[in-house]
Design an enzyme around this catalytic site. Structure first.
Site, PDB file in Angstrom:
ATOM      1  N   SER A   1       0.840  -1.198   0.000  1.00 19.00           N
ATOM      2  CA  SER A   1       0.000   0.000   0.000  1.00 19.00           C
ATOM      3  C   SER A   1       0.877   1.251   0.000  1.00 19.00           C
ATOM      4  O   SER A   1       1.699   1.424  -0.896  1.00 19.00           O
ATOM      5  CB  SER A   1      -0.953  -0.041   1.196  1.00 19.00           C
ATOM      6  OG  SER A   1      -1.994   0.892   1.062  1.00 19.00           O
TER       7      SER A   1
ATOM      8  N   HIS B   1      -7.884  -5.505   0.316  1.00 19.49           N
ATOM      9  CA  HIS B   1      -6.663  -4.704   0.354  1.00 19.49           C
ATOM     10  C   HIS B   1      -5.553  -5.382   1.151  1.00 19.49           C
ATOM     11  O   HIS B   1      -4.372  -5.223   0.836  1.00 19.49           O
ATOM     12  CB  HIS B   1      -6.972  -3.335   0.957  1.00 19.49           C
ATOM     13  CG  HIS B   1      -5.872  -2.338   0.790  1.00 19.49           C
ATOM     14  ND1 HIS B   1      -5.424  -1.915  -0.441  1.00 19.49           N
ATOM     15  CD2 HIS B   1      -5.096  -1.697   1.707  1.00 19.49           C
ATOM     16  CE1 HIS B   1      -4.436  -1.037  -0.286  1.00 19.49           C
ATOM     17  NE2 HIS B   1      -4.208  -0.904   1.008  1.00 19.49           N
TER      18      HIS B   1
END
Length: 257
Positions: free
Chosen positions: A95, A228
């Site tokens: 990320s 995610h």
């Protein structure tokens, strides 16, 4: 227990490694800390020496000032890693950490330290803007976004005292992530491998494939089941991919070059 390598508060080592092992620098996500990558370190040791970056404002660095600029973070970390890049090394980031790993790799390359590989997870390519305003939202809205992405235990988000302790670092990292703007850089020479979850609300296949523009080396994209934070269920596959991408032959070739 993690071991702090001498000379820098920025790195954590969880396991020892064999002599000559590849050195892998890992960069956590927004709000994350070095401990998140303990399972990956367990899988990679002793053939890979994993050193995880510990950002200020969390865990044992809780009282240090947080940094809300991706550029400033990259400048500082690249300088801190300079003395650790005299052996074959690679970078891995998830990320926010993926973008930061890329920016650090570019800075190290500019200083003559070419990485053996770059691994990026759960993040669109730097050349695709990712504007956002969550860092300006209320605490309740910020927590809602954290819940959407997963990766943080509900007990922490439901505990007012724990939440008050972690939220400032999360917000600062959101500032760094959402205000980041790619300034352009010559492509890396090393292989770039991207990992994404098939249900990630933050990045899709097209955005991940754009990482290929940032290297003249080979590019691979691996898609896993999950959102995610898909990697929490797939650390074993990530470890296998890292080993397959950067074998002894790759290290020797890049060292000669």
């Amino acid at each position: 227990m993690p071991v702090t390598p001498a000379d820098t508060p920025w790195l954590r080592r969880f396991h020892t490694a064999d002599d000559g092992a590849l050195r892998l620098f890992c960069f956590p996500h927004a709000g994350g800390n070095a401990s998140y990558f303990f399972p990956l370190s367990t899988l990679l040791a002793p053939r890979t020496e994993m050193l995880t970056v510990q950002y200020p404002g969390r865990q044992e660095r809780f009282n240090e000032p947080r940094i809300e600029s991706m550029t400033e973070l990259a400048d500082i970390i690249a300088a801190e890693l300079t003395g650790w890049t005299r052996v074959p090394f690679a970078l891995f980031g998830h990320s926010m950490g993926a973008t930061l790993a890329f920016e650090v790799a570019c800075r190290l390359r500019a200083n003559g330290a070419e990485p053996s590989a770059l691994f990026v997870s759960g993040r669109r390519a730097p050349s695709i803007p990712a504007p956002g305003s969550v860092h300006l939202a209320t605490d309740e809205e910020l927590v809602a976004d954290i819940r959407l992405l997963g990766g943080t235990e509900s007990r922490m988000l439901d505990n007012a005292e724990l939440l008050a302790a972690i939220l400032p670092a999360v917000r600062s990292d959101y500032v760094a992530t959402e205000t980041y703007r790619y300034q352009g850089a010559d492509p890396l020479r090393c292989p770039v491998t991207a990992f994404i979850g098939d249900a990630d609300p933050r990045v899709d296949t097209v955005q991940a494939e754009a990482w290929a523009r940032h290297t003249t080396g080979r590019f691979q994209l691996h898609t896993f089941s999950g959102g995610h934070f898909f990697l929490a269920r797939h650390f074993d596959a990530l470890a296998e991919s890292i080993g397959a991408t950067v074998g002894p032959g790759d290290q020797e070739l890049l060292t000669r070059n």
